[in-house]
Design a protein around this motif. Structure first.
Motif, PDB file in Angstrom:
ATOM      1  N   LEU A   4      -4.057  13.605   4.239  1.00 27.11           N
ATOM      2  CA  LEU A   4      -4.813  14.742   3.716  1.00 27.11           C
ATOM      3  C   LEU A   4      -4.359  16.036   4.363  1.00 27.11           C
ATOM      4  N   GLN A   5      -4.069  15.973   5.677  1.00 23.74           N
ATOM      5  CA  GLN A   5      -3.627  17.151   6.422  1.00 23.74           C
ATOM      6  C   GLN A   5      -2.759  16.691   7.580  1.00 23.74           C
ATOM      7  N   VAL A   6      -1.664  17.391   7.805  1.00 22.48           N
ATOM      8  CA  VAL A   6      -0.798  17.103   8.946  1.00 22.48           C
ATOM      9  C   VAL A   6      -0.932  18.249   9.933  1.00 22.48           C
ATOM     10  N   LEU A   7      -1.409  17.942  11.127  1.00 22.45           N
ATOM     11  CA  LEU A   7      -1.625  18.922  12.189  1.00 22.45           C
ATOM     12  C   LEU A   7      -0.477  18.783  13.191  1.00 22.45           C
ATOM     13  N   THR A   8       0.446  19.731  13.171  1.00 19.74           N
ATOM     14  CA  THR A   8       1.680  19.600  13.937  1.00 19.74           C
ATOM     15  C   THR A   8       1.622  20.400  15.231  1.00 19.74           C
ATOM     16  N   GLY A  52      12.998   7.174   8.613  1.00 19.31           N
ATOM     17  CA  GLY A  52      12.700   7.639   7.266  1.00 19.31           C
ATOM     18  C   GLY A  52      11.335   7.177   6.803  1.00 19.31           C
ATOM     19  N   LYS A  53      11.084   7.338   5.522  1.00 22.31           N
ATOM     20  CA  LYS A  53       9.772   7.037   4.954  1.00 22.31           C
ATOM     21  C   LYS A  53       9.412   5.568   5.126  1.00 22.31           C
ATOM     22  N   HIS A  54      10.390   4.691   4.915  1.00 24.63           N
ATOM     23  CA  HIS A  54      10.110   3.262   5.042  1.00 24.63           C
ATOM     24  C   HIS A  54       9.709   2.906   6.470  1.00 24.63           C
ATOM     25  N   ASP A  55      10.382   3.486   7.459  1.00 23.63           N
ATOM     26  CA  ASP A  55      10.052   3.211   8.854  1.00 23.63           C
ATOM     27  C   ASP A  55       8.628   3.658   9.177  1.00 23.63           C
ATOM     28  N   LEU A  56       8.259   4.855   8.687  1.00 23.63           N
ATOM     29  CA  LEU A  56       6.904   5.356   8.902  1.00 23.63           C
ATOM     30  C   LEU A  56       5.885   4.445   8.220  1.00 23.63           C
ATOM     31  N   HIS A  57       6.169   4.079   6.979  1.00 20.88           N
ATOM     32  CA  HIS A  57       5.255   3.221   6.231  1.00 20.88           C
ATOM     33  C   HIS A  57       5.009   1.913   6.981  1.00 20.88           C
ATOM     34  N   LYS A  58       6.079   1.293   7.430  1.00 13.63           N
ATOM     35  CA  LYS A  58       5.979   0.017   8.132  1.00 13.63           C
ATOM     36  C   LYS A  58       5.167   0.151   9.418  1.00 13.63           C
ATOM     37  N   ALA A  59       5.429   1.211  10.195  1.00 14.32           N
ATOM     38  CA  ALA A  59       4.709   1.407  11.456  1.00 14.32           C
ATOM     39  C   ALA A  59       3.235   1.698  11.205  1.00 14.32           C
ATOM     40  N   ILE A  60       2.948   2.518  10.211  1.00 15.28           N
ATOM     41  CA  ILE A  60       1.552   2.858   9.900  1.00 15.28           C
ATOM     42  C   ILE A  60       0.767   1.612   9.514  1.00 15.28           C
ATOM     43  N   ILE A 105       0.874  -1.171   0.000  1.00 12.94           N
ATOM     44  CA  ILE A 105       0.000   0.000   0.000  1.00 12.94           C
ATOM     45  C   ILE A 105       0.911   1.221   0.000  1.00 12.94           C
ATOM     46  N   THR A 106       0.924   1.971  -1.078  1.00  9.75           N
ATOM     47  CA  THR A 106       1.877   3.072  -1.183  1.00  9.75           C
ATOM     48  C   THR A 106       1.467   4.297  -0.388  1.00  9.75           C
ATOM     49  N   GLN A 107       0.165   4.468  -0.143  1.00  9.74           N
ATOM     50  CA  GLN A 107      -0.309   5.630   0.619  1.00  9.74           C
ATOM     51  C   GLN A 107      -1.285   5.184   1.701  1.00  9.74           C
ATOM     52  N   PRO A 108      -0.773   4.566   2.760  1.00  9.84           N
ATOM     53  CA  PRO A 108      -1.654   4.023   3.808  1.00  9.84           C
ATOM     54  C   PRO A 108      -2.430   5.081   4.581  1.00  9.84           C
ATOM     55  N   LEU A 109      -2.010   6.347   4.504  1.00  5.64           N
ATOM     56  CA  LEU A 109      -2.717   7.420   5.217  1.00  5.64           C
ATOM     57  C   LEU A 109      -3.658   8.191   4.293  1.00  5.64           C
ATOM     58  N   HIS A 110      -3.981   7.631   3.143  1.00  2.65           N
ATOM     59  CA  HIS A 110      -4.776   8.348   2.157  1.00  2.65           C
ATOM     60  C   HIS A 110      -6.060   8.920   2.758  1.00  2.65           C
ATOM     61  N   GLY A 111      -6.198  10.253   2.644  1.00  4.16           N
ATOM     62  CA  GLY A 111      -7.410  10.926   3.101  1.00  4.16           C
ATOM     63  C   GLY A 111      -7.517  11.147   4.593  1.00  4.16           C
ATOM     64  N   ARG A 112      -6.478  10.802   5.368  1.00  5.03           N
ATOM     65  CA  ARG A 112      -6.546  10.933   6.833  1.00  5.03           C
ATOM     66  C   ARG A 112      -5.912  12.234   7.305  1.00  5.03           C
ATOM     67  N   ARG A 113      -6.480  12.745   8.396  1.00 10.39           N
ATOM     68  CA  ARG A 113      -5.895  13.895   9.096  1.00 10.39           C
ATOM     69  C   ARG A 113      -5.027  13.362  10.224  1.00 10.39           C
ATOM     70  N   VAL A 114      -3.765  13.783  10.213  1.00 10.21           N
ATOM     71  CA  VAL A 114      -2.777  13.191  11.115  1.00 10.21           C
ATOM     72  C   VAL A 114      -2.260  14.229  12.101  1.00 10.21           C
ATOM     73  N   LEU A 115      -2.278  13.868  13.376  1.00  6.85           N
ATOM     74  CA  LEU A 115      -1.665  14.692  14.420  1.00  6.85           C
ATOM     75  C   LEU A 115      -0.216  14.267  14.580  1.00  6.85           C
ATOM     76  N   LEU A 145       7.053  13.635   4.678  1.00  7.70           N
ATOM     77  CA  LEU A 145       6.941  12.188   4.514  1.00  7.70           C
ATOM     78  C   LEU A 145       5.499  11.724   4.668  1.00  7.70           C
ATOM     79  N   LEU A 146       4.781  12.299   5.631  1.00  5.59           N
ATOM     80  CA  LEU A 146       3.385  11.911   5.842  1.00  5.59           C
ATOM     81  C   LEU A 146       2.517  12.308   4.652  1.00  5.59           C
ATOM     82  N   GLU A 147       2.810  13.442   4.064  1.00  5.84           N
ATOM     83  CA  GLU A 147       2.078  13.843   2.849  1.00  5.84           C
ATOM     84  C   GLU A 147       2.355  12.875   1.710  1.00  5.84           C
TER      85      GLU A 147
END
Length: 337
Positions: free
Chosen positions: A248-252, A323-331, A216-226, A241-243
């Motif tokens: 959809l939106q990163v709330l930092t 990095g991106k791979h670590d985030l992808h795997k955790a998500i 799954i290349t975009q596991p956060l598709h359409g999600r708002r992330v804190l 990386l989250l984008e």
């Protein structure tokens, strides 16, 4: 004495990172390629540092360097990579030097060699008492090989690190049937055998090459992330990386009050929480997310010693730097739970 030693080590690390930044900038490299190559090398060093600090700066098995790199690039295809030999322990300095060599071997094979196609790799580790450690790398069944037309930084790392840092030897060959390399590490860098082969760290992995396929290349598709992170540079990097992963939106937020305000006014559908934020932690916020059934995981530089409460034991932790791979795997792991 402690502060002086810490200052010495930090300056050495910064000098090494500066060197990687400079040397990775080779002619013709794209911005994306530069970021990917530099990030992979830093991740390889971070993972090696984790291994030698697990037991207070102790020796670590050479085999874990190979296992961790292969686990990052080919988590479900270990049949294409074979390691033969004992779990020899390397002293911390040699272990860190070998981390970059192993990373370049695997990366180059994934880009151009046997692992880029349908081939395989065999690594043989041969310990000879009183002499040292002989390591052979053989690529089999990949695309035809020819010597490179120019010497890049990766090749320099493979050919010069062991002779320069460890006073050993490194010989590389480019027969048409597959790349080969022979290394020798003198006995003074060895520290006996591990009780059993250690598994690679599940949290740390190098980033895959740009364009490498994921289930799954975009596991956060359409999600708002804190994103709760108290370092601005880290936060900016993770936002990007989250984008890329479909957010959809990163709330930092940089502190708990700000994160709480975001949760009170916005719809949060996923969260990444830095555990330690100066004088406060994110553990209470994590409990609120759990009560609201909002998926999340922690990011921390402390790894397994992050100090989670019993209620949060077992929560996924991604070790910094990541990095991106670590985030992808955790998500993916969190969303499947």
């Amino acid at each position: 004495m402690l502060i002086a030693e810490l200052n010495h080590r930090v300056r050495n690390i910064l000098a090494l990172i500066r060197g990687l930044i400079t040397q990775t900038d080779t002619p013709g490299i794209t911005t994306a390629g530069y970021v990917e190559a530099l990030g992979g090398r830093v991740q390889a060093l971070a993972r090696a540092h984790d291994q030698v600090t697990l037991q207070n700066w102790s020796p670590a098995p050479l085999v874990t360097l190979f296992e961790a790199e292969i686990a990052a690039f080919m988590p479900d295809r270990h049949d294409r990579f074979r390691i033969v030999g004992p779990p020899i322990l390397l002293r911390p300095g040699a272990f860190s030097s070998m981390a970059l060599v192993v990373h370049e071997l695997v990366t180059n094979s994934m880009k151009y060699g046997a692992l880029s196609d349908s081939g395989s790799v065999e690594v043989v580790i041969d310990h000879r008492d009183g002499d040292g450690l002989f390591v052979t790398w053989r690529e089999i069944g990949g695309p035809p090989v020819s010597p490179p037309t120019r010497v890049g930084f990766g090749t320099v790392i493979v050919e010069r690190t062991i002779p320069f840092d460890l006073r050993g030897t490194a010989v590389v060959r480019f027969p048409p049937e597959g790349f080969e390399a022979d290394f020798f590490i003198p006995a003074r860098h060895l520290a006996g055998y591990a009780a059993r082969p250690a598994a690679p760290s599940p949290e740390h992995g190098t980033s895959p090459e740009e364009g490498q396929s994921d289930p799954i290349t975009q596991p956060l598709h359409g999600r708002r992330v804190l994103l709760l992170e108290d370092n601005m540079i880290v936060a900016l990097t993770v936002e990007n990386l989250l984008e890329d992963l479909g957010a959809l939106q990163v709330l930092t937020a940089s502190h708990i009050d700000s994160a709480t305000e975001i949760m009170n006014r916005e719809v949060v559908e996923f969260a990444i929480l830095d555990i330690n934020l100066g004088e406060e932690t994110s553990l209470e916020l994590a409990m609120r997310l759990r009560a609201a059934s909002i998926p999340f995981f922690f990011a921390s530089g402390y790894g397994d010693d992050a100090g989670l409460t019993p209620e949060l034991a077992g929560t996924v932790i991604v070790r910094k730097p990541y990095g991106k791979h670590d985030l992808h795997k955790a998500i993916i792991t969190v969303l499947k739970a």
